[in-house]
Write a protein that holds these residues in place. Structure first.
Motif, mmCIF file in Angstrom:
data_model
loop_
_atom_site.group_PDB
_atom_site.id
_atom_site.type_symbol
_atom_site.label_atom_id
_atom_site.label_comp_id
_atom_site.label_asym_id
_atom_site.label_seq_id
_atom_site.Cartn_x
_atom_site.Cartn_y
_atom_site.Cartn_z
ATOM 1 N N ALA A 70 0.815 -1.215 0.000
ATOM 2 C CA ALA A 70 0.000 0.000 0.000
ATOM 3 C C ALA A 70 0.849 1.265 0.000
ATOM 4 C CB ALA A 70 -0.952 -0.001 1.197
ATOM 5 N N ASP A 71 2.036 1.223 0.586
ATOM 6 C CA ASP A 71 2.839 2.448 0.631
ATOM 7 C C ASP A 71 3.316 2.875 -0.752
ATOM 8 O OD1 ASP A 71 4.600 0.277 0.531
ATOM 9 O OD2 ASP A 71 6.143 1.291 1.712
ATOM 10 N N GLY A 72 3.314 1.987 -1.733
ATOM 11 C CA GLY A 72 3.656 2.354 -3.094
ATOM 12 C C GLY A 72 2.639 3.273 -3.747
ATOM 13 N N LEU A 73 1.438 3.365 -3.140
ATOM 14 C CA LEU A 73 0.365 4.197 -3.683
ATOM 15 C C LEU A 73 0.495 5.673 -3.296
ATOM 16 C CD1 LEU A 73 -2.690 1.869 -2.905
ATOM 17 C CD2 LEU A 73 -1.438 2.061 -5.060
ATOM 18 N N PHE A 74 1.387 6.001 -2.386
ATOM 19 C CA PHE A 74 1.435 7.375 -1.870
ATOM 20 C C PHE A 74 1.676 8.458 -2.915
ATOM 21 C CE2 PHE A 74 1.180 5.576 2.347
ATOM 22 C CZ PHE A 74 0.439 6.543 3.005
ATOM 23 N N PRO A 75 2.493 8.244 -3.960
ATOM 24 C CA PRO A 75 2.596 9.299 -4.979
ATOM 25 C C PRO A 75 1.248 9.614 -5.644
ATOM 26 C CG PRO A 75 4.461 7.824 -5.145
ATOM 27 C CD PRO A 75 3.491 7.190 -4.176
ATOM 28 N N THR A 76 0.419 8.606 -5.829
ATOM 29 C CA THR A 76 -0.921 8.849 -6.388
ATOM 30 C C THR A 76 -1.789 9.581 -5.367
ATOM 31 O OG1 THR A 76 -0.784 6.954 -7.879
ATOM 32 C CG2 THR A 76 -2.987 7.750 -7.338
ATOM 33 N N LEU A 77 -1.701 9.198 -4.093
ATOM 34 C CA LEU A 77 -2.455 9.899 -3.050
ATOM 35 C C LEU A 77 -2.062 11.376 -3.014
ATOM 36 C CD1 LEU A 77 -4.346 10.045 -0.595
ATOM 37 C CD2 LEU A 77 -2.424 9.291 0.811
ATOM 38 N N LYS A 78 -0.769 11.655 -3.153
ATOM 39 C CA LYS A 78 -0.320 13.048 -3.099
ATOM 40 C C LYS A 78 -0.963 13.892 -4.193
ATOM 41 C CE LYS A 78 3.709 16.067 -3.031
ATOM 42 N NZ LYS A 78 2.824 17.109 -2.613
ATOM 43 N N VAL A 79 -0.993 13.390 -5.435
ATOM 44 C CA VAL A 79 -1.616 14.189 -6.497
ATOM 45 C C VAL A 79 -3.122 14.310 -6.280
ATOM 46 C CG1 VAL A 79 0.172 13.754 -8.220
ATOM 47 C CG2 VAL A 79 -1.861 12.325 -8.199
ATOM 48 N N CYS A 80 -3.740 13.295 -5.681
ATOM 49 C CA CYS A 80 -5.179 13.382 -5.384
ATOM 50 C C CYS A 80 -5.442 14.457 -4.330
ATOM 51 C CB CYS A 80 -5.718 12.029 -4.917
ATOM 52 S SG CYS A 80 -5.809 10.792 -6.230
ATOM 53 N N GLN A 81 -4.589 14.520 -3.308
ATOM 54 C CA GLN A 81 -4.757 15.563 -2.293
ATOM 55 C C GLN A 81 -4.533 16.941 -2.897
ATOM 56 O OE1 GLN A 81 -3.657 13.184 1.797
ATOM 57 N NE2 GLN A 81 -2.300 14.774 1.143
ATOM 58 N N ASP A 82 -3.545 17.074 -3.751
ATOM 59 C CA ASP A 82 -3.315 18.356 -4.423
ATOM 60 C C ASP A 82 -4.542 18.751 -5.241
ATOM 61 O OD1 ASP A 82 -0.769 18.434 -3.334
ATOM 62 O OD2 ASP A 82 0.253 17.840 -5.180
ATOM 63 N N ALA A 83 -5.167 17.776 -5.890
ATOM 64 C CA ALA A 83 -6.370 18.050 -6.691
ATOM 65 C C ALA A 83 -7.552 18.420 -5.796
ATOM 66 C CB ALA A 83 -6.713 16.843 -7.562
ATOM 67 N N LEU A 84 -7.650 17.820 -4.607
ATOM 68 C CA LEU A 84 -8.711 18.199 -3.662
ATOM 69 C C LEU A 84 -8.578 19.663 -3.262
ATOM 70 C CD1 LEU A 84 -8.761 15.017 -1.386
ATOM 71 C CD2 LEU A 84 -10.668 15.821 -2.806
ATOM 72 N N VAL A 85 -7.341 20.122 -3.078
ATOM 73 C CA VAL A 85 -7.095 21.530 -2.743
ATOM 74 C C VAL A 85 -7.398 22.408 -3.958
ATOM 75 C CG1 VAL A 85 -5.332 23.209 -2.053
ATOM 76 C CG2 VAL A 85 -5.433 20.960 -0.935
ATOM 77 N N LEU A 86 -6.925 21.994 -5.120
ATOM 78 C CA LEU A 86 -7.163 22.747 -6.354
ATOM 79 C C LEU A 86 -8.653 22.963 -6.597
ATOM 80 C CD1 LEU A 86 -5.769 23.890 -8.970
ATOM 81 C CD2 LEU A 86 -6.258 21.660 -9.989
ATOM 82 N N ARG A 87 -9.455 21.942 -6.302
ATOM 83 C CA ARG A 87 -10.903 22.015 -6.500
ATOM 84 C C ARG A 87 -11.637 22.686 -5.336
ATOM 85 N NH1 ARG A 87 -13.775 21.034 -11.226
ATOM 86 N NH2 ARG A 87 -12.393 19.882 -12.576
ATOM 87 N N GLY A 88 -10.910 23.045 -4.278
ATOM 88 C CA GLY A 88 -11.541 23.732 -3.152
ATOM 89 C C GLY A 88 -12.276 22.823 -2.196
ATOM 90 N N VAL A 89 -12.111 21.519 -2.336
ATOM 91 C CA VAL A 89 -12.756 20.587 -1.405
ATOM 92 C C VAL A 89 -12.107 20.721 -0.029
ATOM 93 C CG1 VAL A 89 -13.269 18.161 -0.909
ATOM 94 C CG2 VAL A 89 -13.383 19.011 -3.260
ATOM 95 N N LEU A 90 -10.798 20.851 -0.013
ATOM 96 C CA LEU A 90 -10.036 21.116 1.210
ATOM 97 C C LEU A 90 -9.316 22.457 1.050
ATOM 98 C CD1 LEU A 90 -8.374 17.617 1.714
ATOM 99 C CD2 LEU A 90 -10.025 18.679 3.267
ATOM 100 N N PRO A 91 -9.189 23.233 2.129
ATOM 101 C CA PRO A 91 -8.504 24.522 2.009
ATOM 102 C C PRO A 91 -6.997 24.370 1.748
ATOM 103 C CG PRO A 91 -9.206 24.153 4.275
ATOM 104 C CD PRO A 91 -9.765 23.029 3.458
ATOM 105 N N GLU A 92 -6.404 23.279 2.210
ATOM 106 C CA GLU A 92 -4.988 22.964 2.019
ATOM 107 C C GLU A 92 -4.803 21.511 2.417
ATOM 108 O OE1 GLU A 92 -2.273 23.803 4.908
ATOM 109 O OE2 GLU A 92 -3.766 23.749 6.454
ATOM 110 N N ASP A 93 -3.589 20.971 2.261
ATOM 111 C CA ASP A 93 -3.414 19.554 2.598
ATOM 112 C C ASP A 93 -2.308 19.308 3.625
ATOM 113 O OD1 ASP A 93 -1.305 20.080 0.892
ATOM 114 O OD2 ASP A 93 -1.605 18.318 -0.356
ATOM 115 N N SER A 94 -2.113 20.268 4.525
ATOM 116 C CA SER A 94 -1.136 20.075 5.609
ATOM 117 C C SER A 94 -1.721 19.135 6.666
ATOM 118 C CB SER A 94 -0.788 21.420 6.254
ATOM 119 O OG SER A 94 -1.842 21.826 7.108
#
Length: 129
Positions: A70-94
């Motif tokens: 599962a830890d191999g998936l983290f690069p994909t998770l990172k771009v998904c979190q960046d996209a959540l911020v880009l779309r305004g779903v989350l204010p930031e991903d800290s």
């Protein structure tokens, strides 16, 4: 705290993994940019509500029983979190807005391979009085 948010993703396998460490860095940058755009489009189609904070989990259900980590998936998770911020779903991903970011692989169940995001332990925006 409200119900979880589930966002289907367009991939049947991770577009980015931690297992690829060599190769052309410019090609890798292009892969990251493409994956972020695809994640952003999927989030846009799902129309999730905007939240203050949430735990974010990337889920992957492969079609075969091949062992994966599962830890191999983290690069994909990172771009998904960046996209959540880009779309305004989350204010930031800290760590303040995403106290827990995780990846989970589900066993194959006869259905096609799939990936999705879930946002749980959600903190909602407060309504103004």
């Amino acid at each position: 705290r409200m119900n979880a948010i589930h966002i289907p993703l367009p991939w049947d396998k991770p577009p980015l993994t931690g297992n690829r460490t060599r190769g052309n860095p410019y090609a890798r940058a292009g892969e990251v940019k493409a994956a972020k755009a695809e994640a952003s489009a999927a989030i846009g189609r799902a129309k999730p509500r905007h939240v203050v904070a949430a735990d974010v989990t990337l889920h992957f259900r492969p079609s075969t029983k091949q062992r994966r980590d599962a830890d191999g998936l983290f690069p994909t998770l990172k771009v998904c979190q960046d996209a959540l911020v880009l779309r305004g779903v989350l204010p930031e991903d800290s760590w303040v807005t995403v106290p827990c970011a995780s990846c989970r692989i589900h066993p194959p169940n006869g259905e096609p391979a799939a990936m999705w995001l879930s946002l749980t332990s959600i903190t909602e925006y407060k309504e103004k009085p």
